[in-house]
Design an enzyme around this catalytic site. Structure first.
Site, short mmCIF file in Angstrom:
data_model
loop_
_atom_site.label_atom_id
_atom_site.label_comp_id
_atom_site.label_asym_id
_atom_site.label_seq_id
_atom_site.Cartn_x
_atom_site.Cartn_y
_atom_site.Cartn_z
N HIS A 1 -3.46 -25.64 -40.11
CA HIS A 1 -2.71 -25.87 -41.35
C HIS A 1 -3.64 -25.88 -42.55
CE1 HIS A 1 0.16 -27.47 -38.38
NE2 HIS A 1 1.09 -27.18 -39.26
N ASP B 1 3.41 -18.38 -36.47
CA ASP B 1 3.43 -19.73 -36.99
C ASP B 1 3.69 -19.62 -38.50
OD1 ASP B 1 3.27 -22.49 -37.10
OD2 ASP B 1 1.34 -22.61 -36.07
#
Length: 606
Positions: free
Chosen positions: A247, A320
């Site tokens: 992330h 993702d």
């Protein structure tokens, strides 16, 4: 039939296939089960095809009348006011629900939002149903909270070790998601967590044993898909051995090709053998599989070469989230979606700027960089999945099923039973446990209070104290936080003087963590101290002074209540470590191996 269905009968989708039989041989002789999906594909404009490959976020609890703050957020980020406008402008094939986007207030609202999205999409020319998805991993990652049934997370299931429990979790959770209109779940995590320092996977993984993780992942896949919800194995080719969160950074996996085959690939192979409907790529660098420096999401050698050709996977590949740093490090946001499609991906999840991404794909096809045949193959896989899930025939929810199915008593009882089988007792000096109200009536519950996922009703200390009170103890909660100050430690020590025993919730304890000071000073009071790790079981290596130590693997209510029952002796500990715990002072030495777990005297082990 509910009134909202009568306005848009299911023939809305069926009519799109009429009169297009000449297109049934796109790319060669069509399979019998492809006639309908190929006909739908042949009727689509290029812009509609581009829309189908995107799975977008949207703010709001309603498809047409969100709160003003959500309207403002949609305008700022997507240039539209509502989910209905988003679908109309971009013809997106999917929408993902998030708690922070205010999509998941309660089950009935979620079902109504799902139906509103479907009505908006099916009202369009050649309108198709939207594939609605979310991340309902259970444990520390839940987007839909109570009254939906909540289960232990993956590492807890790894401690339980039961394929039947994993399959039942998938079957029940899938049934409830489907009742709310969510038909694709980004779970299970198929990563093998071999790095204790992993900041992003950790307890989201089934554990460190590839074979055990594979068995449980495959069982969960079968459970979800038996309920009519697409499962997703993630994060291919494997995110388990990294100390970097994709992330916020760009992880590098240094496994050799042989290590990948032996370790990371095993759960993905089993999930594919179980018929998993989708596989999610990881935003990570895997040089032994592709030395180019591209993240796996954008790597043709990995997505097409390894996943498609070597492993033989022909289902939907989804990225993702494209706003994560791991996929944006090397290329700009306008290049990432194009490169992902060229690599062999089918669904583009949550781009940071949908307009930029959508136009980039459209321009790439029109300019010849991205072959329309490659786009067609992605759209065809998405349409096949929608057909397999029944969306082309019945895209709407059944309002009666929401009340009847979501959070029903038998589902909650199953979750409680599964949770009890996962709680792992690692230390029990004396023995100290179980505690009984007649000998240790006054309990002080202190410790960490991490940010609450959807599966919690409050800080761990409060949830545990309430659970102990329900079991006949007099329990007091005192939250000291994940980094307790000297004043907080002093308050806890003073409070311990009036208790018969102390239960302390720990969260990711490190060598220099103030939580160690808290526990040491509580131990020094002479009161029995029982520690409960509410995330990583590795905390035990830092807390040698406690009389008893349990791993709960999460701070959700379901796991904390199970831990309280185990401490009180109304349930016996049955979990076994699914990861090794290494010594804090010598990481080369294993303190507790995979499979370690104590039980109470007189209790027959599984």
């Amino acid at each position: 039939m509910p009134p909202h269905r009568a306005a848009l009968p299911r023939r809305t989708v069926l009519a799109a296939t009429a009169g297009v039989t000449a297109a049934l041989a796109v790319g060669g002789a069509a399979r019998a089960d492809d006639r309908r999906t190929r006909a739908l594909l042949s009727a689509m404009t290029l812009e509609e095809k581009v829309g189908q490959v995107f799975v977008a976020r949207v703010y709001g609890h309603s498809a047409t009348a969100p709160d003003q703050t959500d309207v403002d957020a949609n305008l700022a980020e997507m240039g539209v006011r509502t989910a209905a406008e988003l679908v109309a402008r971009y013809r997106v094939g999917g929408i993902i629900y998030f708690t922070w986007a205010h999509n998941t207030r309660d089950p009935r609202q979620i079902a109504e939002l799902s139906d509103g999205i479907q009505r908006a999409s099916l009202a369009l020319p050649r309108g198709l149903p939207v594939l609605i998805s979310t991340d309902q991993e259970h444990g520390i990652v839940c987007r839909v909270g109570a009254p939906a049934t909540l289960f232990p997370g993956a590492m807890a299931l790894g401690a339980g070790g039961s394929r039947a429990d994993a399959r039942q979790l998938g079957r029940i959770a899938g049934r409830e998601l489907r009742a709310m209109g969510v038909r694709q779940n980004y779970s299970p995590v198929a990563d093998v967590n071999v790095n204790p320092a992993n900041p992003v996977i950790g307890v989201r993984s089934f554990g460190a044993d590839p074979a055990a993780a594979a068995r449980l992942a495959a069982a969960e896949v079968r459970g979800y898909q038996a309920s009519g919800v697409a499962a997703t194995a993630k994060h291919f080719p494997g995110h388990g051995d990294t100390a970097v969160d994709s992330h916020t950074g760009f992880p590098v996996i240094t496994h050799s090709r042989a290590q990948w085959e032996r370790l990371d690939a095993v759960p993905f192979r089993e999930a594919i053998a179980a018929g998993v409907d989708s596989v999610m790529t990881g935003h990570l660098l895997f040089p032994s599989l592709d030395p180019s420096g591209d993240p796996a999401t954008l790597s043709r050698p990995i997505v097409t070469g390894v996943l498609r050709e070597q492993l033989g996977y022909d289902g939907v590949v989804v990225t993702d989230a494209l706003g994560m740093a791991g996929v944006r490090t090397k290329y700009g946001d306008e290049r990432v979606p194009v490169l992902a499609l060229k690599a062999g991906v089918d669904q583009l999840l949550d781009p940071p700027d949908l307009a930029v991404a959508w136009n980039a794909v459209l321009d790439a096809v029109r300019g010849g960089e991205l072959a329309e045949e490659r786009l067609d193959s992605a759209v065809l896989r998405i349409l096949r999945l929608k057909e397999r899930l029944g969306l082309l025939d019945e895209p709407y929810t059944d309002p009666a099923a929401v009340s009847r199915v979501v959070g029903q008593r038998t589902h909650r009882a199953a979750a409680d039973r599964i949770a009890e089988a996962t709680t792992t007792l690692l230390v029990n000096k004396g023995p100290t446990l179980p505690l009984a109200p007649r000998t240790h009536r006054r309990l002080l519950v202190v410790g960490a209070d991490p940010a609450s996922p959807s599966g919690t009703t409050g800080p761990p200390t409060t949830v545990l104290a309430d659970a102990f009170t329900g079991l006949g103890f007099t329990a007091t909660a005192l939250s000291t936080g994940t980094a307790p100050t000297a004043e907080a430690v002093e308050r806890a020590v003073r409070a311990a003087s009036g208790a018969d025993a102390v239960v302390v919730a720990t969260y990711n304890v490190t060598a220099d963590s103030p939580q160690r000071t808290l526990v040491e000073q509580l131990v020094a009071t002479g009161r029995p101290v029982v520690a409960v790790a509410v995330r990583n079981p590795y905390d035990v290596a830092q807390l040698s002074g406690v009389r008893a130590f349990l791993a709960a693997y999460s701070w959700t209510d379901i796991e904390l209540r199970a831990a309280a029952r185990v401490i009180a002796g109304t349930a016996a500990p049955r979990g076994r470590l699914p990861v090794p715990v290494r010594r804090a002072d010598d990481p080369e030495q294993v303190l507790y191996p995979v499979g370690h777990g104590l039980t109470y005297p007189g209790y027959a082990a599984r």
